[in-house]
Design a protein around this motif. Structure first.
Motif, PDB file in Angstrom:
ATOM      1  N   THR A 147      -6.524   0.785  15.161  1.00  0.00           N
ATOM      2  CA  THR A 147      -7.807   0.831  14.452  1.00  0.00           C
ATOM      3  C   THR A 147      -7.637   1.460  13.071  1.00  0.00           C
ATOM      4  OG1 THR A 147      -8.873   1.117  16.592  1.00  0.00           O
ATOM      5  CG2 THR A 147     -10.208   1.548  14.649  1.00  0.00           C
ATOM      6  N   LEU A 148      -6.957   2.591  13.020  1.00  0.00           N
ATOM      7  CA  LEU A 148      -6.849   3.314  11.747  1.00  0.00           C
ATOM      8  C   LEU A 148      -5.873   2.645  10.786  1.00  0.00           C
ATOM      9  CD1 LEU A 148      -7.058   6.899  13.274  1.00  0.00           C
ATOM     10  CD2 LEU A 148      -8.736   5.834  11.748  1.00  0.00           C
ATOM     11  N   SER A 149      -4.825   1.994  11.324  1.00  0.00           N
ATOM     12  CA  SER A 149      -3.880   1.292  10.445  1.00  0.00           C
ATOM     13  C   SER A 149      -4.559   0.154   9.705  1.00  0.00           C
ATOM     14  CB  SER A 149      -2.722   0.700  11.250  1.00  0.00           C
ATOM     15  OG  SER A 149      -1.920   1.715  11.773  1.00  0.00           O
ATOM     16  N   GLN A 150      -5.524  -0.486  10.378  1.00  0.00           N
ATOM     17  CA  GLN A 150      -6.227  -1.584   9.726  1.00  0.00           C
ATOM     18  C   GLN A 150      -7.131  -1.069   8.618  1.00  0.00           C
ATOM     19  OE1 GLN A 150      -7.490  -5.238  11.818  1.00  0.00           O
ATOM     20  NE2 GLN A 150      -7.528  -3.918  13.611  1.00  0.00           N
ATOM     21  N   LEU A 151      -7.717   0.098   8.849  1.00  0.00           N
ATOM     22  CA  LEU A 151      -8.700   0.609   7.887  1.00  0.00           C
ATOM     23  C   LEU A 151      -8.048   1.342   6.721  1.00  0.00           C
ATOM     24  CD1 LEU A 151     -11.430   2.017  10.298  1.00  0.00           C
ATOM     25  CD2 LEU A 151     -11.598  -0.004   8.838  1.00  0.00           C
ATOM     26  N   TYR A 152      -6.946   2.039   7.006  1.00  0.00           N
ATOM     27  CA  TYR A 152      -6.348   2.896   5.983  1.00  0.00           C
ATOM     28  C   TYR A 152      -4.864   2.595   5.838  1.00  0.00           C
ATOM     29  CZ  TYR A 152     -10.601   5.470   7.171  1.00  0.00           C
ATOM     30  OH  TYR A 152     -11.884   5.821   7.438  1.00  0.00           O
ATOM     31  N   PRO A 153      -4.470   1.899   4.738  1.00  0.00           N
ATOM     32  CA  PRO A 153      -3.061   1.563   4.543  1.00  0.00           C
ATOM     33  C   PRO A 153      -2.165   2.804   4.553  1.00  0.00           C
ATOM     34  CG  PRO A 153      -4.429   0.466   2.902  1.00  0.00           C
ATOM     35  CD  PRO A 153      -5.331   1.358   3.682  1.00  0.00           C
ATOM     36  N   ASP A 154      -2.658   3.917   4.040  1.00  0.00           N
ATOM     37  CA  ASP A 154      -1.793   5.101   4.019  1.00  0.00           C
ATOM     38  C   ASP A 154      -1.589   5.648   5.431  1.00  0.00           C
ATOM     39  OD1 ASP A 154      -4.492   5.769   3.861  1.00  0.00           O
ATOM     40  OD2 ASP A 154      -4.117   7.665   2.854  1.00  0.00           O
ATOM     41  N   TYR A 155      -2.502   5.335   6.349  1.00  0.00           N
ATOM     42  CA  TYR A 155      -2.292   5.727   7.747  1.00  0.00           C
ATOM     43  C   TYR A 155      -1.079   4.993   8.312  1.00  0.00           C
ATOM     44  CZ  TYR A 155      -3.239   6.832  12.650  1.00  0.00           C
ATOM     45  OH  TYR A 155      -3.130   7.290  13.939  1.00  0.00           O
ATOM     46  N   LEU A 156      -1.019   3.688   8.071  1.00  0.00           N
ATOM     47  CA  LEU A 156       0.085   2.886   8.601  1.00  0.00           C
ATOM     48  C   LEU A 156       1.417   3.359   8.049  1.00  0.00           C
ATOM     49  CD1 LEU A 156       1.153   0.532  10.272  1.00  0.00           C
ATOM     50  CD2 LEU A 156       0.587  -0.998   8.388  1.00  0.00           C
ATOM     51  N   SER A 157       1.496   3.610   6.744  1.00  0.00           N
ATOM     52  CA  SER A 157       2.805   4.013   6.216  1.00  0.00           C
ATOM     53  C   SER A 157       3.166   5.422   6.675  1.00  0.00           C
ATOM     54  CB  SER A 157       2.891   3.858   4.691  1.00  0.00           C
ATOM     55  OG  SER A 157       1.856   4.536   4.063  1.00  0.00           O
ATOM     56  N   ALA A 158       2.162   6.306   6.810  1.00  0.00           N
ATOM     57  CA  ALA A 158       2.458   7.642   7.343  1.00  0.00           C
ATOM     58  C   ALA A 158       2.942   7.540   8.789  1.00  0.00           C
ATOM     59  CB  ALA A 158       1.219   8.542   7.264  1.00  0.00           C
ATOM     60  N   LEU A 159       2.338   6.646   9.553  1.00  0.00           N
ATOM     61  CA  LEU A 159       2.719   6.478  10.958  1.00  0.00           C
ATOM     62  C   LEU A 159       4.161   5.959  11.080  1.00  0.00           C
ATOM     63  CD1 LEU A 159       1.540   6.618  13.889  1.00  0.00           C
ATOM     64  CD2 LEU A 159       1.024   4.188  13.651  1.00  0.00           C
ATOM     65  N   LYS A 174       7.194 -15.212   0.262  1.00  0.00           N
ATOM     66  CA  LYS A 174       7.679 -14.353   1.330  1.00  0.00           C
ATOM     67  C   LYS A 174       7.482 -12.880   0.974  1.00  0.00           C
ATOM     68  CE  LYS A 174      11.410 -13.856   4.505  1.00  0.00           C
ATOM     69  NZ  LYS A 174      12.465 -14.420   5.250  1.00  0.00           N
ATOM     70  N   ILE A 175       6.988 -12.099   1.907  1.00  0.00           N
ATOM     71  CA  ILE A 175       6.865 -10.660   1.679  1.00  0.00           C
ATOM     72  C   ILE A 175       7.612  -9.915   2.769  1.00  0.00           C
ATOM     73  CG2 ILE A 175       4.709 -10.693   0.375  1.00  0.00           C
ATOM     74  CD1 ILE A 175       3.209 -10.145   2.929  1.00  0.00           C
ATOM     75  N   ASN A 176       8.037  -8.693   2.442  1.00  0.00           N
ATOM     76  CA  ASN A 176       8.923  -7.980   3.357  1.00  0.00           C
ATOM     77  C   ASN A 176       8.216  -6.967   4.243  1.00  0.00           C
ATOM     78  OD1 ASN A 176      11.322  -9.266   2.578  1.00  0.00           O
ATOM     79  ND2 ASN A 176      11.310  -8.082   0.688  1.00  0.00           N
ATOM     80  N   ARG A 177       7.229  -6.299   3.686  1.00  0.00           N
ATOM     81  CA  ARG A 177       6.629  -5.214   4.452  1.00  0.00           C
ATOM     82  C   ARG A 177       5.416  -5.699   5.246  1.00  0.00           C
ATOM     83  NH1 ARG A 177       6.927   0.250   2.691  1.00  0.00           N
ATOM     84  NH2 ARG A 177       8.504   0.559   1.093  1.00  0.00           N
ATOM     85  N   ALA A 178       5.377  -5.303   6.508  1.00  0.00           N
ATOM     86  CA  ALA A 178       4.211  -5.619   7.333  1.00  0.00           C
ATOM     87  C   ALA A 178       2.962  -4.959   6.757  1.00  0.00           C
ATOM     88  CB  ALA A 178       4.436  -5.156   8.764  1.00  0.00           C
ATOM     89  N   SER A 179       3.149  -3.817   6.081  1.00  0.00           N
ATOM     90  CA  SER A 179       1.975  -3.120   5.548  1.00  0.00           C
ATOM     91  C   SER A 179       1.309  -3.898   4.411  1.00  0.00           C
ATOM     92  CB  SER A 179       2.343  -1.708   5.083  1.00  0.00           C
ATOM     93  OG  SER A 179       3.375  -1.764   4.136  1.00  0.00           O
ATOM     94  N   GLU A 180       2.036  -4.860   3.815  1.00  0.00           N
ATOM     95  CA  GLU A 180       1.401  -5.724   2.816  1.00  0.00           C
ATOM     96  C   GLU A 180       0.553  -6.800   3.470  1.00  0.00           C
ATOM     97  OE1 GLU A 180       3.857  -7.198  -0.643  1.00  0.00           O
ATOM     98  OE2 GLU A 180       5.417  -6.235   0.554  1.00  0.00           O
ATOM     99  N   SER A 234       0.803  -1.214   0.000  1.00  0.00           N
ATOM    100  CA  SER A 234       0.000   0.000   0.000  1.00  0.00           C
ATOM    101  C   SER A 234       0.841   1.271   0.000  1.00  0.00           C
ATOM    102  CB  SER A 234      -0.944  -0.006   1.189  1.00  0.00           C
ATOM    103  OG  SER A 234      -0.319  -0.600   2.288  1.00  0.00           O
ATOM    104  N   ALA A 235       2.032   1.210   0.591  1.00  0.00           N
ATOM    105  CA  ALA A 235       2.868   2.406   0.591  1.00  0.00           C
ATOM    106  C   ALA A 235       3.277   2.755  -0.842  1.00  0.00           C
ATOM    107  CB  ALA A 235       4.107   2.182   1.449  1.00  0.00           C
ATOM    108  N   THR A 236       3.661   1.728  -1.605  1.00  0.00           N
ATOM    109  CA  THR A 236       4.027   1.934  -3.005  1.00  0.00           C
ATOM    110  C   THR A 236       2.832   2.460  -3.797  1.00  0.00           C
ATOM    111  OG1 THR A 236       5.493   0.043  -2.785  1.00  0.00           O
ATOM    112  CG2 THR A 236       5.057   0.828  -5.009  1.00  0.00           C
ATOM    113  N   MET A 237       1.690   1.835  -3.541  1.00  0.00           N
ATOM    114  CA  MET A 237       0.459   2.226  -4.235  1.00  0.00           C
ATOM    115  C   MET A 237       0.131   3.696  -3.949  1.00  0.00           C
ATOM    116  SD  MET A 237      -1.522   0.412  -6.113  1.00  0.00           S
ATOM    117  CE  MET A 237      -2.696   1.272  -7.146  1.00  0.00           C
ATOM    118  N   ALA A 238       0.244   4.089  -2.682  1.00  0.00           N
ATOM    119  CA  ALA A 238      -0.074   5.469  -2.308  1.00  0.00           C
ATOM    120  C   ALA A 238       0.865   6.439  -3.012  1.00  0.00           C
ATOM    121  CB  ALA A 238       0.030   5.636  -0.790  1.00  0.00           C
ATOM    122  N   MET A 239       2.153   6.066  -3.086  1.00  0.00           N
ATOM    123  CA  MET A 239       3.100   6.955  -3.740  1.00  0.00           C
ATOM    124  C   MET A 239       2.843   7.022  -5.238  1.00  0.00           C
ATOM    125  SD  MET A 239       6.867   6.899  -2.127  1.00  0.00           S
ATOM    126  CE  MET A 239       6.867   5.246  -1.528  1.00  0.00           C
ATOM    127  N   ALA A 240       2.468   5.871  -5.812  1.00  0.00           N
ATOM    128  CA  ALA A 240       2.158   5.852  -7.245  1.00  0.00           C
ATOM    129  C   ALA A 240       0.973   6.767  -7.527  1.00  0.00           C
ATOM    130  CB  ALA A 240       1.857   4.431  -7.693  1.00  0.00           C
TER     131      ALA A 240
END
Ligand SMILES: [Zn+2]
Lengths: 202, 368
Positions: free
Chosen positions: B138-150, B100-106, A188-194
């Motif tokens: 709560t917000l990280s689950q709902l909004y992926p951009d919240y998690l990466s901003a955090l 295997k994936i690297n980012r927890a946000s995925e 999602s971080a990549t997606m948001a930046m895209a």
């Protein structure tokens, strides 16, 4: 490493395992493979390794890897000499150059601003960049630092420095989805930046 | 987003090997205390957001005398299926469909899970950091951009604090991190602020049903810096926060810490007009926490188009019969619910649920 190997094998294997991406098992396999090589080939490899540092230097102008004072890019008269693409490390030059879309010059910073690792602006080749802009007729700067907090901080820092001193066209590379990747699994971080760096189509 | 069809756990808490299949709707785990009911909810929660609601030391989740645990969940979402797996030992490895994936946000956000657990009481009794954790999860689950901003925000706070500790202080570099903090912080603040406003709307709906007479529960977002009540847009939050950082720079360089921003904000909980954070009775605090969680669960479910799941750890003891019935009616709109209880009688109110008996770490499905 099995205990019954002779010490020279253990030692070489140990050294190889400190290379990136080489684990214990791989280093052992590489060492045993080298044992099968002809002595001449081994000697040549040894020499290549031992003289590597003497033969490869950094370009006086841009910091790219080079064989002499200047690198291939800076020596090439066909490159646009009024635009500089700023990167963190020399290997990023290869990545950008291979895409064939860019024909300007480069500047290697030698890292990015990362206070938590004690890397500050004064540790990077920023003054050299400013001198280059002063002494040459540079029209455009492209900031290609990485898309993380430190890369972003470095880009903002440079943009602040440069716009105070020069009349330049300063841009940051757009960041986004890797070509050929499956959108479903884009994180999602990549997606948001895209999405943030999208451009109009018509 | 999705719901669990199946979970497998190896060496997790008191389960050597556990494999369970679930239906949509309500799944109830019945058993005496100390049999491992909460462990099942904990593992469902862990696959959802890679945290525990009980323990900050994740090593505690590994079975005694084992080196690691492995959890897998088969998740169904929008007619497609995927497999989420996580292994945790010395390090943590995440897999999506065995890759295997690297980012927890995925990983986080594939399953959106609202917990109702005894630790929720820290919303009232705990410190600001407990309440921020609630908002952030709560917000990280709902909004992926919240998690990466955090994540970016937290990194930038640490970097700025480090710069404040360097002699002489490089204010130019601090200014750079200020602008990064302002961008990430504005997004975080706006999500949190909007969430609190919408949570109040739900609290207004729920309070009359779950509370006596005219009692009302409300919350209010508390900024760690001066900000006008009129601020609404992300640009305005960004400007206000950037100004606050600049205004506090003398104090920050004196204490060598970033004193303002989302990492220091909080929210107040009011029972009628009285702030519960300091003055609530125990009964008021307990019922308030349940109502807050119902409201935030409904809000998450509404935001996520009815796709969240609930895990409910035996909270029924806190409620009298009438409120218990009201609470259970709130579960009918939820796609999948996992409930633990010691009390068989609860099943009478939940006629269409799957029931599991749990005893000594053994789980047996006894009703589809
Ligand atoms: Zn060069």
């Amino acid at each position: 490493m099995s205990n019954h190997y002779p010490i020279p094998i253990k030692e070489l294997s140990q050294s190889l395992s400190s290379l990136p991406g080489v684990g214990k098992r791989t280093s052992e396999r590489l060492t045993l493979a080298l044992l099968d090589w002809e002595s001449d080939d081994l000697r040549r490899l040894g020499e290549q390794i031992s003289t590597l540092k003497e033969k490869v230097t950094h370009c006086d102008i841009c910091g790219n890897l080079a064989e002499k004072e200047l690198c291939e890019v800076c020596l090439n008269p066909k490159r646009n000499n009024d635009v500089i693409c700023v990167v963190e490390y020399p290997q990023q030059i290869a990545a950008i150059d291979n895409c064939g879309r860019y024909n300007g010059l480069y500047h290697v910073l030698g890292g990015k601003i990362d206070p938590l690792s004690n890397i500050h602006a004064e540790n990077l080749r920023i003054n050299q960049l400013i001198d280059r802009i002063k002494e040459n007729n540079i029209r455009e700067i492209i900031l290609s630092t990485s898309p993380d907090v430190e890369g972003e901080a470095t880009a903002v820092y440079l943009a602040n420095e440069l716009k105070d001193q020069f009349q330049l066209n300063i841009s940051r590379i757009a960041l986004g989805i890797p070509v050929g990747s499956d959108l479903t699994y884009a994180d999602s971080a990549t997606m948001a930046m895209a999405l943030d760096s999208r451009r109009p189509l018509l | 987003m999705g719901l669990f069809n199946e979970i497998t756990a190896i060496h997790f808490r008191n389960f050597t090997k556990l494999n369970l299949t679930f239906s949509s709707g309500i799944n109830v785990f019945v058993g005496e205390n100390g049999q491992g009911k909460t462990n099942i909810l904990e593992l469902i929660y862990f696959i959802s957001i890679l945290r525990s609601f009980r323990s900050n030391n994740l090593k505690n989740l590994i079975q005694w005398q084992q080196n690691s645990f492995l959890l897998s969940g088969c998740v169904e979402c929008l007619n497609s299926k995927m497999k989420l797996s996580v292994q945790l030992g010395e390090t943590r490895s995440l897999y999506l469909n065995n890759t295997k994936i690297n980012r927890a946000s995925e990983f986080i956000g594939r399953i959106r899970c609202v917990p109702f657990v005894s630790e929720d009481i820290y919303l009232v009794y705990g410190s600001g950091s407990d309440r921020r954790k609630f908002l952030d999860i709560t917000l990280s689950q709902l909004y992926p951009d919240y998690l990466s901003a955090l994540q970016n925000y937290n990194k930038a706070v640490k970097s700025r604090n480090r710069l404040l500790k360097c002699e002489p202080v490089n204010f130019k570099a601090i200014g750079v991190f200020d602008s990064i903090l302002a961008t990430a912080g504005a997004l975080i603040t706006q999500y949190r602020y909007r969430f609190c406003n919408r949570l109040n709307e739900h609290l207004t709906d729920i309070s009359p049903i779950m509370l006596a007479g005219n009692d009302r529960i409300k919350i209010k977002y508390e900024f760690s810096y001066d900000i006008s009540e009129k601020v609404q847009t992300q640009e305005e939050f960004q400007r206000s926060y950037l100004n606050a950082l600049k205004k506090n720079i003398d104090k920050d360089s004196q204490y060598k810490l970033t004193s303002v921003g989302p990492h220091r904000d909080d929210f107040l909980i009011f029972f009628n007009e009285k702030s519960l954070n300091n003055f609530g009775s125990e009964g008021e605090c307990r019922i308030t926490v349940i109502i807050l969680k119902i409201a935030s669960g409904r809000l998450s479910n509404e935001t996520d188009n009815n796709n969240v799941i609930y895990i409910i750890d035996d909270v029924f003891g806190e409620l009298d019969e009438k409120r218990r019935e009201s609470f259970l009616t709130y579960l009918q709109d939820i796609k999948q619910v996992f409930i633990t209880t010691t009390d068989n009688k609860i099943l009478d109110c939940l006629p269409h649920s799957s029931v599991f008996n749990i005893s000594n770490g053994k789980v047996v499905k006894c009703k589809e």
